[in-house]
Design an enzyme around this catalytic site. Structure first.
Site, PDB file in Angstrom:
ATOM      1  N   GLN A 176       6.789  -4.288   2.113  1.00 28.73           N
ATOM      2  CA  GLN A 176       7.227  -3.087   1.411  1.00 28.73           C
ATOM      3  C   GLN A 176       7.695  -1.980   2.348  1.00 28.73           C
ATOM      4  O   GLN A 176       8.309  -1.018   1.893  1.00 28.73           O
ATOM      5  CB  GLN A 176       6.096  -2.571   0.521  1.00 28.73           C
ATOM      6  CG  GLN A 176       5.755  -3.524  -0.615  1.00 28.73           C
ATOM      7  CD  GLN A 176       4.607  -3.030  -1.454  1.00 28.73           C
ATOM      8  OE1 GLN A 176       3.471  -3.381  -1.222  1.00 28.73           O
ATOM      9  NE2 GLN A 176       4.895  -2.205  -2.434  1.00 28.73           N
ATOM     10  N   HIS A 274      -0.624 -10.119   1.974  1.00 29.25           N
ATOM     11  CA  HIS A 274      -0.332  -9.186   0.888  1.00 29.25           C
ATOM     12  C   HIS A 274       0.889  -9.712   0.131  1.00 29.25           C
ATOM     13  O   HIS A 274       1.992  -9.170   0.231  1.00 29.25           O
ATOM     14  CB  HIS A 274      -0.071  -7.787   1.446  1.00 29.25           C
ATOM     15  CG  HIS A 274      -0.072  -6.718   0.405  1.00 29.25           C
ATOM     16  ND1 HIS A 274      -0.930  -5.648   0.435  1.00 29.25           N
ATOM     17  CD2 HIS A 274       0.676  -6.543  -0.713  1.00 29.25           C
ATOM     18  CE1 HIS A 274      -0.707  -4.856  -0.595  1.00 29.25           C
ATOM     19  NE2 HIS A 274       0.270  -5.383  -1.312  1.00 29.25           N
ATOM     20  N   ASN A 333      -4.915  -9.867  -0.562  1.00 30.91           N
ATOM     21  CA  ASN A 333      -4.686  -8.722  -1.427  1.00 30.91           C
ATOM     22  C   ASN A 333      -4.461  -9.202  -2.852  1.00 30.91           C
ATOM     23  O   ASN A 333      -3.573 -10.019  -3.108  1.00 30.91           O
ATOM     24  CB  ASN A 333      -3.454  -7.927  -0.959  1.00 30.91           C
ATOM     25  CG  ASN A 333      -3.101  -6.811  -1.923  1.00 30.91           C
ATOM     26  OD1 ASN A 333      -3.724  -5.765  -1.937  1.00 30.91           O
ATOM     27  ND2 ASN A 333      -2.088  -7.042  -2.768  1.00 30.91           N
ATOM     28  N   GLU A 334      -5.289  -8.736  -3.773  1.00 30.29           N
ATOM     29  CA  GLU A 334      -5.143  -8.986  -5.204  1.00 30.29           C
ATOM     30  C   GLU A 334      -4.799 -10.457  -5.505  1.00 30.29           C
ATOM     31  O   GLU A 334      -3.747 -10.762  -6.079  1.00 30.29           O
ATOM     32  CB  GLU A 334      -4.086  -8.049  -5.792  1.00 30.29           C
ATOM     33  CG  GLU A 334      -4.441  -6.565  -5.584  1.00 30.29           C
ATOM     34  CD  GLU A 334      -3.415  -5.605  -6.173  1.00 30.29           C
ATOM     35  OE1 GLU A 334      -2.354  -6.077  -6.631  1.00 30.29           O
ATOM     36  OE2 GLU A 334      -3.667  -4.390  -6.177  1.00 30.29           O
TER      37      GLU A 334
END
Length: 621
Positions: A176, A274, A333-334
């Protein structure tokens, strides 16, 4: 059986009591702070007028320079022997318009093979109009940028402080912010092909790969102590799998990022994965990455039979190079969001446990290792309805219990998961002994809440009916999800992406997490994209009072959970330190800084000052 029924009733009653309830109130909102209200007739008089109102000018305080260096493991040269047969190499930069052809076609990991990875990925509309092509030297942030903005009239009135050692930081992820997508040996990841579904992709993003020193300088200047970022697997191991060469330029880059964070007096926090899964786990047909999932939102490739060994190998490479300086690690991550099916869950929890044991038992790491979980906390639409409470607990148990029960408690998967996915991979007693307890705290990204009701009787069947019916539109959670409370009100203000209500329910949520899985809780991401912010003029983007209100109410509820409820909350990380590419929605600006995508100029937003001032006033370094 009667005793069992009584116990079930008591348990259900306790669950109902634990939920937020509606308390009827008559008249206007009370003012408990007004012990002696002024009710009498006011006295009026004329006085000479002058402009006597003044504003106090204050500045953000930078993180002080470090006076010593903490270490959490042996130095890299003593650890890399734990990963046998490591080899290092470098590759170039991929440009789809290049006419030159690599000649090392006999090398399975050479420049030709690396270029073939990018040709296979074929990212759409791949162009880079980057401002930078080498690392930018940092410059100090001028004091004129660090002047606190005018305070809001209303604000928190608590008298609490955070406990010593509370981790206050900012968060980010590689895909990102980094840009330099095909530079210095990085190979393509899932993030480079998801854009085929029509979502826009900025291949430049924030150019953090070359601009990281200035970004770190700016965060340190605001006084933030912890800097959380993710490492791109495809920068470290372009060919992803064990036994393939390590990218020397990738290793050197993240070494420099970590060292500069430390140089500026901050503490690095690293996430290993991620969402940016290497493409090797999708085989020759990359369209499988867009397959409709059975569990999460995106096919993250975790279910691939080679994923687990490859992830653990990647984790070992990264940890052996950086564990001496990094005190906090997140494996995933998640993971729910990118779990394709029940096999994905099995792969995640085993990969995490193996990585944790390697870090603690073989590497001798003295830091902490955890996962970052997502969960839009399920709350019952009517907390006095046993059916709504049962549905909310079912929803939360699938989202979190599926991972947390085995990892935190050494317990088997919850029944909600097993009934919904009868093809799950069973966990033996030996499995649970190996997996259970292999975590130091619970990381959570609690962005918002979801109002839950059970399926409509007669129309949708029961929760169990849905769990048995693979074609049900309510799967995988088998409940109705809304944003409206029992009185018809939306439970919060709609931001760019969600209905934001977390401050309303956060305190209950932190209690739920801490008392269910019995580990300290860290708020590993929390943030807020103000509606339509990107369309506003720059001064209006910078004066982001709604984001300030969100952050301060969120942290006020966290303090209540700590001081009034006895919940151990270890830290809180703002998402994000700057506006970035939000996985296909460039309009959602979560940052506490703006980023001009053309010039790469950053500007601090009001919310950054407000939240740093809030934390500093409550004794957080």
């Amino acid at each position: 059986m009667a005793r069992l029924a009584l116990l079930s009733q008591l348990l259900l009653a306790s669950l109902i009591a634990a939920q937020q309830v509606y308390v009827p109130a008559k008249g206007p909102a009370p003012r408990p702070q007004c012990k002696h209200p002024y009710n009498g007739k006011p006295e009026y008089s004329f006085t000479p007028f002058s402009f006597t109102l003044t504003e106090t000018v204050r500045y953000a305080t930078s993180v002080p320079a470090p006076t010593s260096t903490s270490t959490y493991a042996a130095p890299p040269e003593a650890l890399i022997t734990l990963v046998p047969s490591l080899s290092y190499t470098t590759w170039g930069k991929w440009n789809p318009n290049d006419t030159a052809t690599a000649t090392d076609t006999n090398d399975p990991y050479g420049q030709a093979a690396w270029t073939a990875l990018w040709r296979h990925a074929n990212p759409p509309n791949f162009t880079e109009t980057a401002v930078y092509s080498t690392t930018v030297s940092p410059t100090p942030v001028p004091s004129s940028e660090l002047v606190l903005p005018p305070a809001d009239y209303f604000g928190p009135t608590d008298c609490y402080t955070f406990p010593k050692g509370f981790e206050f930081g900012v968060a980010s992820s590689a895909s990102q912010i980094e840009g330099a997508t095909a530079d210095q040996g990085k190979s393509p990841s899932l993030m480079d092909i998801l854009v085929r579904d029509g979502r826009p992709k900025s291949y430049v993003t924030n150019e953090f790969y070359y601009y990281y020193k200035q970004d770190i300088e700016r965060v340190a200047a605001m006084g933030v102590k912890y800097f959380s970022f993710s490492i791109a697997w495809t920068r470290i191991l372009p060919f992803a799998l064990p036994g393939t060469p390590v990218n020397k330029e990738g290793i050197d880059h993240y070494n420099d990022v970590i060292n500069f964070i430390l140089e500026k007096g901050m503490i690095p926090v690293v996430t290993l994965l991620h969402f940016d899964t290497p493409l090797q786990f999708y085989g020759s047909n990359l369209t499988t990455a867009a397959d409709k999932t059975k569990l999460g939102y995106v096919n993250g490739g975790y279910q691939n039979e080679t994923f687990q060994d490859a992830f653990v190998n990647y984790a070992k490479v990264v940890m052996t190079h950086y564990a001496d300086r990094v005190p906090v690690w997140f494996t995933f991550n998640e993971p729910l969001l990118y779990s394709y099916d029940a096999r994905s869950v099995d792969s995640v929890i085993r990969s995490h446990a193996r990585t944790y044991r390697f870090y603690k038992e073989e590497l001798g790491g003295q830091g902490k290792v955890a996962l970052k979980f997502n969960n839009n906390f399920g709350v019952p639409r009517d907390p006095n309805s046993a059916a709504d409470v049962e549905a909310a607990n079912h929803f939360n148990s699938i989202q979190l219990g599926t991972f947390c029960d085995p990892i935190f408690l050494g317990k088997d998967y919850p029944d909600s998961f097993k009934k919904t996915f009868p093809d799950y991979v069973p966990l033996t007693k030996e499995d649970l002994e190996y997996i259970g307890g292999q975590v130091d705290f619970l990381g959570i990204d609690p962005y918002t809440a979801t109002v839950i009701t059970p399926p409509v009787p007669g129309e949708q069947g029961s929760i169990l009916d849905c769990a048995r019916n693979e074609s049900s539109s309510l799967r995988p959670y088998c409940v109705n999800q809304t944003t409206v409370n029992v009185y018809g009100w939306d439970i919060g203000y709609r931001s760019q992406s969600y209905v934001y209500t977390t401050p309303t329910y956060l305190r209950s949520y932190l209690n739920y997490l801490y008392n269910t899985w019995r580990k300290p809780v860290s708020i590993t991401e929390f943030g807020y994209p103000v509606y339509g912010e990107r369309e506003r003029a720059l001064p209006d983007q910078l004066f982001d009072t709604p984001r300030s209100q969100y952050y301060l109410s969120f942290l006020s509820e966290t303090l209540k959970a700590i001081r009034e409820d006895g919940v151990e909350v270890a830290g809180a990380y703002l998402w994000s330190f700057a506006d970035n590419w939000e996985f296909g929605d460039a309009d959602s600006q979560f940052g506490v800084q703006t980023v001009n995508q053309t010039t790469q100029v950053r500007n601090y937003k009001k919310s950054f000052f407000d939240v740093v001032d809030f934390m500093r006033a409550r004794m957080v370094d």
